[in-house]
Design a protein around this motif. Structure first.
Motif, PDB file in Angstrom:
ATOM      1  N   UNK A   1      -0.496 -11.530  -0.769  1.00  0.00           N
ATOM      2  CA  UNK A   1      -0.124 -11.915  -2.148  1.00  0.00           C
ATOM      3  C   UNK A   1      -0.267 -10.715  -3.079  1.00  0.00           C
ATOM      4  N   UNK A   2      -1.226  -9.843  -2.804  1.00  0.00           N
ATOM      5  CA  UNK A   2      -1.389  -8.615  -3.578  1.00  0.00           C
ATOM      6  C   UNK A   2      -0.179  -7.706  -3.383  1.00  0.00           C
ATOM      7  N   UNK A   3       0.317  -7.655  -2.142  1.00  0.00           N
ATOM      8  CA  UNK A   3       1.462  -6.798  -1.836  1.00  0.00           C
ATOM      9  C   UNK A   3       2.751  -7.326  -2.445  1.00  0.00           C
ATOM     10  N   UNK A   4       2.925  -8.642  -2.447  1.00  0.00           N
ATOM     11  CA  UNK A   4       4.206  -9.231  -2.877  1.00  0.00           C
ATOM     12  C   UNK A   4       4.175  -9.804  -4.291  1.00  0.00           C
ATOM     13  N   UNK A   5       2.971  -9.971  -4.866  1.00  0.00           N
ATOM     14  CA  UNK A   5       2.799 -10.589  -6.192  1.00  0.00           C
ATOM     15  C   UNK A   5       3.476 -11.950  -6.252  1.00  0.00           C
ATOM     16  N   UNK A   6       3.330 -12.713  -5.182  1.00  0.00           N
ATOM     17  CA  UNK A   6       3.965 -14.037  -5.099  1.00  0.00           C
ATOM     18  C   UNK A   6       3.162 -14.919  -4.163  1.00  0.00           C
ATOM     19  N   UNK A   7       2.866 -16.145  -4.600  1.00  0.00           N
ATOM     20  CA  UNK A   7       2.189 -17.098  -3.719  1.00  0.00           C
ATOM     21  C   UNK A   7       3.068 -17.422  -2.518  1.00  0.00           C
ATOM     22  N   UNK A   8       4.341 -17.653  -2.772  1.00  0.00           N
ATOM     23  CA  UNK A   8       5.256 -18.037  -1.700  1.00  0.00           C
ATOM     24  C   UNK A   8       5.427 -16.917  -0.684  1.00  0.00           C
ATOM     25  N   UNK A   9       5.763 -15.712  -1.171  1.00  0.00           N
ATOM     26  CA  UNK A   9       5.967 -14.584  -0.262  1.00  0.00           C
ATOM     27  C   UNK A   9       4.668 -14.217   0.452  1.00  0.00           C
ATOM     28  N   UNK A  10       3.548 -14.240  -0.281  1.00  0.00           N
ATOM     29  CA  UNK A  10       2.267 -13.928   0.333  1.00  0.00           C
ATOM     30  C   UNK A  10       1.901 -14.905   1.438  1.00  0.00           C
ATOM     31  N   UNK A  11       2.092 -16.198   1.158  1.00  0.00           N
ATOM     32  CA  UNK A  11       1.817 -17.224   2.173  1.00  0.00           C
ATOM     33  C   UNK A  11       2.744 -17.066   3.362  1.00  0.00           C
ATOM     34  N   UNK A  12       4.033 -16.822   3.092  1.00  0.00           N
ATOM     35  CA  UNK A  12       5.021 -16.715   4.165  1.00  0.00           C
ATOM     36  C   UNK A  12       4.738 -15.522   5.073  1.00  0.00           C
ATOM     37  N   UNK A  13       4.469 -14.356   4.477  1.00  0.00           N
ATOM     38  CA  UNK A  13       4.208 -13.159   5.283  1.00  0.00           C
ATOM     39  C   UNK A  13       2.928 -13.325   6.093  1.00  0.00           C
ATOM     40  N   UNK A  14       1.840 -13.738   5.424  1.00  0.00           N
ATOM     41  CA  UNK A  14       0.557 -13.876   6.124  1.00  0.00           C
ATOM     42  C   UNK A  14       0.646 -14.914   7.239  1.00  0.00           C
TER      43      UNK A  14
END
Length: 417
Positions: free
Chosen positions: A326-339
């Protein structure tokens, strides 16, 4: 399958962040970052593109469900249902508990399926009017809305929860319910932190804009759309009857439009919802490409080895990965999806259950989703006409709210499980 070095994965993240900070569309930033990261990490051009495409393919089921959720979101926003829900909550709690009312109103809107930034923008005219009457600062009302939105997001059928549920193949309702207790702690901390910011930066008369409250649906009619969707999703754990979010979310929107007497406008609502979800769906394809590089890199081994060397338990990989992404993407959605895409198989191999891993990653992704290289930071600040310097000062408070929810989620699903 080719393996990318840890350096390549780090380069992918750094380039993506750098491009997003330079106002490059996030999907392009992540695609370029993934491409350069793969090449720096030792893969050739064909192998890099293959990893990126494979990563994007892994996210397509979540993308389909997110696009379907656009019907529900469009109905809630365009019909005035979201305004009705927010207005009703604020009126019931009254001006004496204005900050709590704003936090709960934004929490409920995100909880029932409105994007967190849209929820803040929806509540902000009410918040500005309340702040003027009660002498509350911009910082206090914005933090109340953001914290409430973060709490609601943790137990919502929004894209972030869909991404976690899909990656770990658990029911969406299970991911939503897993966020309830952490969300209560997040809401509580939000209220106390917002109260500390009550004074300073007061609202000017010119900033209070009258908002239209005519022709809005009744409260229960407004709630019918999300309640129908949640009831359909709940059939899986309650009656062993699986209704996929691909069906449940748009059906909820249709039923809500019918009960609000707005069925004739359903196409308009669907188009509006699709437009809002399309940007998220496109971003997730870039997220998938980035995840394809990171998932096939040695970065996972570096993180696991670091946890092992420190003596910390393996389950901490879940919240830590959510925070970092989430730090890298500044997005809850993108952070959750990537992780979730990158670390799901590793966490399962380490003995962490699917639901526990999904819950902890999901909570972790709320810790740093408000950074300045993301749209949420700017959209929320703009909703109350806050300048950049004042908006930056809220970041530690927002992170504290996300962190307490992550700690509580980790205690429930890691320490005491």
């Amino acid at each position: 399958m080719v393996s990318v070095s840890a350096l390549g994965a780090i380069v992918a993240l750094v380039v993506a962040i750098g491009l997003i900070l330079r106002k490059t569309p996030p999907v392009y930033g992540m695609i370029v970052g993934a491409l350069l990261g793969g090449l720096v990490g030792g893969a050739d051009l064909v192998q890099t593109v293959s990893l990126m495409i494979k990563g994007a393919q892994g996210i397509t089921t979540a993308v389909m469900r997110i696009l379907a959720a656009g019907v529900l979101a469009g109905v809630l926003i365009e019909s005035g249902a979201a305004n009705t829900i927010a207005e009703t909550i604020v009126k019931k709690l009254g001006e004496t508990r204005a900050l709590l009312a704003l936090a709960i109103a934004t929490m409920v809107l995100t909880m029932v399926g409105v994007f967190i930034d849209v929820a803040v923008i929806t509540v902000s005219p009410i918040a500005l009017a309340l702040a003027k009457r009660a002498n509350l600062s911009k910082a206090a009302i914005l933090l109340a809305m953001i914290g409430g939105g973060k709490a609601g997001n943790l137990m919502s059928p929004n894209p972030n929860a869909i991404a976690a549920a899909d990656a770990f193949q658990v029911p969406l309702t299970s991911v939503m319910l897993a966020g309830v207790i952490p969300a209560v702690f997040g809401l509580t901390l939000t209220y106390f932190l917002a109260k500390r910011l009550r004074s300073g930066g007061l609202i000017d008369n010119s900033e209070v804009v009258a908002h239209d409250t005519q022709n809005l649906p009744s409260f229960w009619a407004a709630m019918s759309a999300p309640l129908t969707a949640i009831a359909l999703l709940a059939l899986r754990p309650m009656a062993n009857m699986t209704i996929d979010p691909l069906i449940a979310l748009p059906v909820g929107g249709l039923v809500g439009a019918l009960l609000m007497g707005r069925l004739a406008h359903i196409n308009q609502y669907a188009v509006s919802g699709l437009n809002k979800m399309a940007s998220v769906a496109i971003m997730l394809l870039g997220t998938g490409a980035l995840a394809g590089i990171i998932a096939n890199s040695q970065l996972k081994d570096v993180l696991i080895n670091a946890l092992t060397a420190s003596g910390l338990p393996a389950y901490l990989l879940a919240p830590v990965s959510g925070i970092l992404m989430s730090l890298a993407t500044a997005s809850t959605t993108a952070g959750t999806a990537v992780a979730s895409s990158v670390f799901s198989s590793t966490l399962l191999e380490l003995g962490v259950s699917s639901l526990a891993a999904a819950a902890m990653i999901h909570a972790g992704a709320t810790v740093a989703d408000h950074m300045p290289h993301g749209s949420f930071f700017h959209a929320t600040g703009g909703s109350v006409n806050m300048d950049m310097k004042a908006r930056l000062k809220l970041i530690p408070y927002e992170s504290a709210i996300g962190l307490i929810m992550t700690v509580v989620s980790t205690l429930i699903y890691g320490v005491f499980r």
